[in-house]
Write a protein that holds these residues in place. Structure first.
Motif, PDB file in Angstrom:
ATOM      1  N   LYS A 125       0.930  -1.313  -0.329  1.00 25.95           N
ATOM      2  CA  LYS A 125       0.097   0.157   0.001  1.00 25.95           C
ATOM      3  C   LYS A 125       0.252   1.158  -0.272  1.00 25.95           C
ATOM      4  CE  LYS A 125      -3.658   2.541  -0.141  1.00 25.95           C
ATOM      5  NZ  LYS A 125      -4.775   2.507  -1.021  1.00 25.95           N
ATOM      6  N   ILE A 126       2.181   1.437   0.835  1.00 33.05           N
ATOM      7  CA  ILE A 126       2.856   2.573   0.683  1.00 33.05           C
ATOM      8  C   ILE A 126       4.131   2.919  -0.655  1.00 33.05           C
ATOM      9  CG2 ILE A 126       2.289   2.554   2.965  1.00 33.05           C
ATOM     10  CD1 ILE A 126       5.398   1.629   3.572  1.00 33.05           C
ATOM     11  N   GLY A 127       3.565   1.396  -1.330  1.00 33.55           N
ATOM     12  CA  GLY A 127       4.299   1.605  -2.381  1.00 33.55           C
ATOM     13  C   GLY A 127       6.171   0.780  -2.372  1.00 33.55           C
ATOM     14  N   ILE A 128       5.946   0.287  -1.438  1.00 26.61           N
ATOM     15  CA  ILE A 128       7.155  -0.674  -0.753  1.00 26.61           C
ATOM     16  C   ILE A 128       7.607  -1.841  -2.352  1.00 26.61           C
ATOM     17  CG2 ILE A 128       8.501  -2.002  -0.239  1.00 26.61           C
ATOM     18  CD1 ILE A 128       8.686   0.526   1.238  1.00 26.61           C
ATOM     19  N   ASN A 129       8.808  -1.731  -3.081  1.00 27.00           N
ATOM     20  CA  ASN A 129       8.606  -2.984  -4.020  1.00 27.00           C
ATOM     21  C   ASN A 129       8.835  -3.706  -3.713  1.00 27.00           C
ATOM     22  OD1 ASN A 129      10.477  -4.462  -5.607  1.00 27.00           O
ATOM     23  ND2 ASN A 129      10.865  -3.060  -6.757  1.00 27.00           N
ATOM     24  N   PRO A 130       8.347  -4.866  -4.704  1.00 29.46           N
ATOM     25  CA  PRO A 130       7.679  -5.885  -3.502  1.00 29.46           C
ATOM     26  C   PRO A 130       8.415  -7.307  -3.897  1.00 29.46           C
ATOM     27  CG  PRO A 130       5.045  -5.225  -5.516  1.00 29.46           C
ATOM     28  CD  PRO A 130       6.963  -4.580  -5.727  1.00 29.46           C
ATOM     29  N   LYS A 131       9.699  -6.710  -4.562  1.00 29.82           N
ATOM     30  CA  LYS A 131      10.866  -7.644  -4.555  1.00 29.82           C
ATOM     31  C   LYS A 131      11.640  -7.100  -3.147  1.00 29.82           C
ATOM     32  CE  LYS A 131      15.289  -8.302  -5.955  1.00 29.82           C
ATOM     33  NZ  LYS A 131      16.366  -8.813  -4.571  1.00 29.82           N
ATOM     34  N   VAL A 132      11.642  -6.376  -2.405  1.00 28.63           N
ATOM     35  CA  VAL A 132      12.002  -5.952  -1.538  1.00 28.63           C
ATOM     36  C   VAL A 132      10.952  -6.597  -0.074  1.00 28.63           C
ATOM     37  CG1 VAL A 132      11.966  -3.902   0.335  1.00 28.63           C
ATOM     38  CG2 VAL A 132      13.045  -3.907  -1.803  1.00 28.63           C
ATOM     39  N   ALA A 133       9.476  -6.319  -0.018  1.00 28.43           N
ATOM     40  CA  ALA A 133       8.358  -6.572   0.791  1.00 28.43           C
ATOM     41  C   ALA A 133       8.934  -8.282   0.541  1.00 28.43           C
ATOM     42  CB  ALA A 133       7.548  -6.756  -0.156  1.00 28.43           C
ATOM     43  N   GLY A 151      10.454 -13.151   3.787  1.00 28.26           N
ATOM     44  CA  GLY A 151      11.460 -14.502   3.631  1.00 28.26           C
ATOM     45  C   GLY A 151      11.082 -14.867   2.357  1.00 28.26           C
ATOM     46  N   MET A 152      10.491 -14.532   1.625  1.00 28.90           N
ATOM     47  CA  MET A 152       9.978 -15.103   0.377  1.00 28.90           C
ATOM     48  C   MET A 152      10.703 -14.794  -1.295  1.00 28.90           C
ATOM     49  SD  MET A 152       5.850 -14.318   0.801  1.00 28.90           S
ATOM     50  CE  MET A 152       4.831 -15.223   1.957  1.00 28.90           C
ATOM     51  N   THR A 153      10.854 -15.713  -1.282  1.00 27.88           N
ATOM     52  CA  THR A 153      11.207 -15.371  -2.869  1.00 27.88           C
ATOM     53  C   THR A 153      10.576 -14.748  -3.896  1.00 27.88           C
ATOM     54  OG1 THR A 153      10.641 -17.444  -4.003  1.00 27.88           O
ATOM     55  CG2 THR A 153      12.187 -17.731  -3.413  1.00 27.88           C
ATOM     56  N   PRO A 154      10.361 -13.636  -4.327  1.00 29.01           N
ATOM     57  CA  PRO A 154       9.240 -12.835  -4.982  1.00 29.01           C
ATOM     58  C   PRO A 154       8.468 -13.659  -6.313  1.00 29.01           C
ATOM     59  CG  PRO A 154      11.527 -12.513  -5.284  1.00 29.01           C
ATOM     60  CD  PRO A 154      11.867 -12.985  -5.273  1.00 29.01           C
ATOM     61  N   ALA A 155       8.380 -14.968  -6.640  1.00 29.11           N
ATOM     62  CA  ALA A 155       7.750 -15.431  -7.177  1.00 29.11           C
ATOM     63  C   ALA A 155       6.533 -16.007  -5.756  1.00 29.11           C
ATOM     64  CB  ALA A 155       8.303 -17.202  -7.695  1.00 29.11           C
ATOM     65  N   MET A 156       7.091 -16.684  -4.640  1.00 29.40           N
ATOM     66  CA  MET A 156       6.031 -16.940  -3.702  1.00 29.40           C
ATOM     67  C   MET A 156       5.119 -15.387  -3.155  1.00 29.40           C
ATOM     68  SD  MET A 156       8.941 -19.334  -1.624  1.00 29.40           S
ATOM     69  CE  MET A 156       7.286 -19.083   0.213  1.00 29.40           C
ATOM     70  N   PHE A 157       5.651 -14.668  -2.430  1.00 31.09           N
ATOM     71  CA  PHE A 157       5.215 -12.820  -2.289  1.00 31.09           C
ATOM     72  C   PHE A 157       4.126 -12.623  -3.568  1.00 31.09           C
ATOM     73  CE2 PHE A 157       4.574  -8.724  -2.512  1.00 31.09           C
ATOM     74  CZ  PHE A 157       4.529  -8.638  -1.204  1.00 31.09           C
ATOM     75  N   LYS A 158       4.570 -12.844  -5.083  1.00 32.74           N
ATOM     76  CA  LYS A 158       3.226 -12.440  -6.229  1.00 32.74           C
ATOM     77  C   LYS A 158       2.464 -13.758  -6.004  1.00 32.74           C
ATOM     78  CE  LYS A 158       2.898 -12.104 -11.147  1.00 32.74           C
ATOM     79  NZ  LYS A 158       3.549 -11.953 -12.265  1.00 32.74           N
TER      80      LYS A 158
END
Length: 99
Positions: A49-57, A62-69
Motif C-alpha cells: 500500500k505504501i509503494g514498497i517494491n514487491p521484491k523488497v517486501a 523471507g519469501m522469493t518474489p515468486a512466492m510473494f506474487k
C-alpha cells in the motif's frame, strides 16, 4: 513452510507464549486482536500500500518474489489503478507547465 521463533539464547519459543505475549500487547495498545500469523499478511499489505517494491517486501517476509506474487497478487489490481492515476496526474502537471 514452517517458521520457528527462538529466544536470544537459541531455545524455541512455544507458540502459546507468543499468543500470550501478543494478548498483553494488544490489550495495552487497545487495538483489534489478530492472530500472530496475520501480522505477516498485515505487514505485506501495508508494504504494498505504501509503494514498497514487491521484491523488497518479499525479502522482508523471507519469501522469493515468486512466492510473494502468488500469495499477494490479489492486492495488485487496485495498486495498478492507483499507479495509472498517479502517472496521469504527473503527466497532467507536466503538460500544464509546458504551455
Amino acid at each position: 513452510m514452517s517458521i520457528y521463533y527462538c529466544y536470544p539464547t537459541g531455545g524455541p519459543i512455544k507458540p502459546k507464549r507468543i499468543t500470550e505475549g501478543m494478548d498483553v500487547l494488544v490489550r495495552k495498545a487497545g487495538v483489534k486482536k489478530i492472530r500472530f500469523h496475520d501480522l505477516g499478511h498485515t505487514h505485506a499489505s501495508f508494504l504494498l500500500k505504501i509503494g514498497i517494491n514487491p521484491k523488497v517486501a518479499a525479502e522482508r517476509l523471507g519469501m522469493t518474489p515468486a512466492m510473494f506474487k502468488e500469495r499477494y497478487s490479489h492486492l495488485l489490481p487496485t495498486m495498478q489503478d492507483e499507479a495509472v492515476d498517479r502517472i496521469e496526474a504527473e503527466l497532467n502537471k507536466f503538460a500544464g507547465t509546458s504551455n
